[in-house]
Scaffold this motif. Sequence first.
Motif, PDB file in Angstrom:
ATOM      1  N   PRO A  39      35.054  67.465  45.439  1.00 15.13           N
ATOM      2  CA  PRO A  39      36.510  67.405  45.597  1.00 15.13           C
ATOM      3  C   PRO A  39      36.976  67.936  46.955  1.00 15.13           C
ATOM      4  O   PRO A  39      38.035  67.550  47.440  1.00 15.13           O
ATOM      5  CB  PRO A  39      37.058  68.244  44.444  1.00 15.13           C
ATOM      6  CG  PRO A  39      35.931  69.091  44.009  1.00 15.13           C
ATOM      7  CD  PRO A  39      34.676  68.342  44.322  1.00 15.13           C
ATOM      8  N   ALA A  40      36.180  68.787  47.600  1.00 10.55           N
ATOM      9  CA  ALA A  40      36.531  69.243  48.941  1.00 10.55           C
ATOM     10  C   ALA A  40      36.494  68.070  49.914  1.00 10.55           C
ATOM     11  O   ALA A  40      37.392  67.908  50.745  1.00 10.55           O
ATOM     12  CB  ALA A  40      35.582  70.356  49.399  1.00 10.55           C
ATOM     13  N   LYS A  46      35.469  69.559  28.053  1.00  7.35           N
ATOM     14  CA  LYS A  46      35.505  68.593  29.159  1.00  7.35           C
ATOM     15  C   LYS A  46      36.908  68.460  29.744  1.00  7.35           C
ATOM     16  O   LYS A  46      37.050  68.234  30.942  1.00  7.35           O
ATOM     17  CB  LYS A  46      34.973  67.233  28.713  1.00  7.35           C
ATOM     18  CG  LYS A  46      35.822  66.532  27.671  1.00  7.35           C
ATOM     19  CD  LYS A  46      35.181  65.229  27.247  1.00  7.35           C
ATOM     20  CE  LYS A  46      36.024  64.544  26.193  1.00  7.35           C
ATOM     21  NZ  LYS A  46      35.374  63.339  25.704  1.00  7.35           N
ATOM     22  N   GLU A  47      37.930  68.619  28.937  1.00  5.47           N
ATOM     23  CA  GLU A  47      39.296  68.520  29.437  1.00  5.47           C
ATOM     24  C   GLU A  47      39.631  69.682  30.371  1.00  5.47           C
ATOM     25  O   GLU A  47      40.354  69.517  31.354  1.00  5.47           O
ATOM     26  CB  GLU A  47      40.312  68.483  28.290  1.00  5.47           C
ATOM     27  CG  GLU A  47      40.264  67.219  27.462  1.00  5.47           C
ATOM     28  CD  GLU A  47      39.200  67.235  26.365  1.00  5.47           C
ATOM     29  OE1 GLU A  47      38.536  68.285  26.159  1.00  5.47           O
ATOM     30  OE2 GLU A  47      39.018  66.191  25.714  1.00  5.47           O
ATOM     31  N   PHE A  93      40.725  62.794  37.402  1.00  4.16           N
ATOM     32  CA  PHE A  93      39.597  61.987  36.936  1.00  4.16           C
ATOM     33  C   PHE A  93      39.091  62.523  35.587  1.00  4.16           C
ATOM     34  O   PHE A  93      38.126  63.293  35.539  1.00  4.16           O
ATOM     35  CB  PHE A  93      38.480  62.020  37.990  1.00  4.16           C
ATOM     36  CG  PHE A  93      37.404  61.011  37.759  1.00  4.16           C
ATOM     37  CD1 PHE A  93      37.624  59.667  38.000  1.00  4.16           C
ATOM     38  CD2 PHE A  93      36.161  61.407  37.305  1.00  4.16           C
ATOM     39  CE1 PHE A  93      36.625  58.727  37.797  1.00  4.16           C
ATOM     40  CE2 PHE A  93      35.151  60.487  37.102  1.00  4.16           C
ATOM     41  CZ  PHE A  93      35.379  59.145  37.348  1.00  4.16           C
ATOM     42  N   PRO A  94      39.732  62.136  34.482  1.00  2.00           N
ATOM     43  CA  PRO A  94      39.312  62.640  33.180  1.00  2.00           C
ATOM     44  C   PRO A  94      37.963  62.039  32.750  1.00  2.00           C
ATOM     45  O   PRO A  94      37.674  60.885  33.051  1.00  2.00           O
ATOM     46  CB  PRO A  94      40.430  62.192  32.235  1.00  2.00           C
ATOM     47  CG  PRO A  94      41.066  61.042  32.923  1.00  2.00           C
ATOM     48  CD  PRO A  94      40.900  61.254  34.389  1.00  2.00           C
ATOM     49  N   GLU A 103      26.456  63.030  35.397  1.00  2.00           N
ATOM     50  CA  GLU A 103      26.925  61.641  35.386  1.00  2.00           C
ATOM     51  C   GLU A 103      28.415  61.572  35.730  1.00  2.00           C
ATOM     52  O   GLU A 103      28.856  60.682  36.459  1.00  2.00           O
ATOM     53  CB  GLU A 103      26.668  60.993  34.029  1.00  2.00           C
ATOM     54  CG  GLU A 103      27.004  59.520  34.003  1.00  2.00           C
ATOM     55  CD  GLU A 103      26.624  58.835  32.700  1.00  2.00           C
ATOM     56  OE1 GLU A 103      27.115  57.709  32.480  1.00  2.00           O
ATOM     57  OE2 GLU A 103      25.861  59.402  31.900  1.00  2.00           O
ATOM     58  N   TYR A 104      29.185  62.516  35.214  1.00  2.00           N
ATOM     59  CA  TYR A 104      30.617  62.597  35.522  1.00  2.00           C
ATOM     60  C   TYR A 104      30.829  62.779  37.025  1.00  2.00           C
ATOM     61  O   TYR A 104      31.651  62.104  37.647  1.00  2.00           O
ATOM     62  CB  TYR A 104      31.229  63.763  34.732  1.00  2.00           C
ATOM     63  CG  TYR A 104      32.643  64.100  35.102  1.00  2.00           C
ATOM     64  CD1 TYR A 104      33.701  63.269  34.750  1.00  2.00           C
ATOM     65  CD2 TYR A 104      32.939  65.262  35.799  1.00  2.00           C
ATOM     66  CE1 TYR A 104      35.014  63.587  35.079  1.00  2.00           C
ATOM     67  CE2 TYR A 104      34.238  65.590  36.131  1.00  2.00           C
ATOM     68  CZ  TYR A 104      35.272  64.749  35.774  1.00  2.00           C
ATOM     69  OH  TYR A 104      36.561  65.068  36.105  1.00  2.00           O
ATOM     70  N   MET A 105      30.048  63.679  37.633  1.00  2.00           N
ATOM     71  CA  MET A 105      30.155  63.909  39.067  1.00  2.00           C
ATOM     72  C   MET A 105      29.747  62.663  39.856  1.00  2.00           C
ATOM     73  O   MET A 105      30.355  62.338  40.877  1.00  2.00           O
ATOM     74  CB  MET A 105      29.316  65.121  39.462  1.00  2.00           C
ATOM     75  CG  MET A 105      29.871  66.414  38.910  1.00  2.00           C
ATOM     76  SD  MET A 105      28.768  67.829  39.095  1.00  2.00           S
ATOM     77  CE  MET A 105      28.776  68.003  40.854  1.00  2.00           C
ATOM     78  N   LYS A 106      28.732  61.963  39.384  1.00  2.00           N
ATOM     79  CA  LYS A 106      28.295  60.723  40.028  1.00  2.00           C
ATOM     80  C   LYS A 106      29.417  59.686  39.977  1.00  2.00           C
ATOM     81  O   LYS A 106      29.728  59.035  40.981  1.00  2.00           O
ATOM     82  CB  LYS A 106      27.053  60.188  39.323  1.00  2.00           C
ATOM     83  CG  LYS A 106      26.565  58.861  39.848  1.00  2.00           C
ATOM     84  CD  LYS A 106      25.329  58.390  39.068  1.00  2.00           C
ATOM     85  CE  LYS A 106      24.928  57.019  39.493  1.00  2.00           C
ATOM     86  NZ  LYS A 106      25.163  55.999  38.522  1.00  2.00           N
ATOM     87  N   ASP A 107      30.034  59.537  38.809  1.00  2.00           N
ATOM     88  CA  ASP A 107      31.142  58.588  38.663  1.00  2.00           C
ATOM     89  C   ASP A 107      32.307  58.951  39.578  1.00  2.00           C
ATOM     90  O   ASP A 107      32.937  58.080  40.184  1.00  2.00           O
ATOM     91  CB  ASP A 107      31.621  58.535  37.204  1.00  2.00           C
ATOM     92  CG  ASP A 107      30.583  57.936  36.262  1.00  2.00           C
ATOM     93  OD1 ASP A 107      29.611  57.301  36.736  1.00  2.00           O
ATOM     94  OD2 ASP A 107      30.749  58.107  35.035  1.00  2.00           O
ATOM     95  N   TYR A 108      32.589  60.248  39.694  1.00  2.00           N
ATOM     96  CA  TYR A 108      33.654  60.738  40.567  1.00  2.00           C
ATOM     97  C   TYR A 108      33.347  60.395  42.023  1.00  2.00           C
ATOM     98  O   TYR A 108      34.198  59.868  42.750  1.00  2.00           O
ATOM     99  CB  TYR A 108      33.785  62.252  40.370  1.00  2.00           C
ATOM    100  CG  TYR A 108      34.835  62.934  41.199  1.00  2.00           C
ATOM    101  CD1 TYR A 108      36.161  62.988  40.780  1.00  2.00           C
ATOM    102  CD2 TYR A 108      34.507  63.563  42.396  1.00  2.00           C
ATOM    103  CE1 TYR A 108      37.128  63.637  41.532  1.00  2.00           C
ATOM    104  CE2 TYR A 108      35.469  64.217  43.158  1.00  2.00           C
ATOM    105  CZ  TYR A 108      36.775  64.253  42.716  1.00  2.00           C
ATOM    106  OH  TYR A 108      37.727  64.900  43.464  1.00  2.00           O
TER     107      TYR A 108
END
Length: 155
Positions: free
Chosen positions: A15-16, A62-63, A70-71, A87-92
């Motif tokens: 996110p940075a 997770k919320e 990016f939920p 996987e969430y970080m990869k999608d982000y």
Amino acid sequence: MTKVCVIGAGASGLPAIKSCLENGLEVVCFERTTDFGGLWNYRPNQKEGGTVMASTVVNTSKEMMAYSDFPPPDKWPNFMHHSFVLEYMKDYAEKFDLLKYIKFNAEVKTIEKVDTLQWKITLGDGKFEIFDKIMLATGHHSIPVYPQFRGLFFM
């Protein structure tokens, strides 16, 4: 244009990078490993730095741990296994096209103030770059700390 160095491509580094881009800044991220994800990138044979255990499940919903813009998918478990977090970080990273700003296998060896406005980042291979700003996103688990007890030895 202001040139920003982000050190670490984990949960804070991604996110940075995105924030820099949203604010019209030139950004380069140095990640010392072969992949992003930091602590959440499970590497059982890693000799230095932090990594989760094979069985790690987050203790925050997770919320609550999600990036605000990016939920995570509804179908995923509320308390995610580390593989879901990665996987969430990869999608982000893919959604916001962040990977092209990351230099992998690029360990930062030194950070030096050049003058009142700039910083010199020297990498493990001896190459260096000059930046206007630096964001450290190495995480507080990047170097494991073990308690020391007099007379007790760890094998």
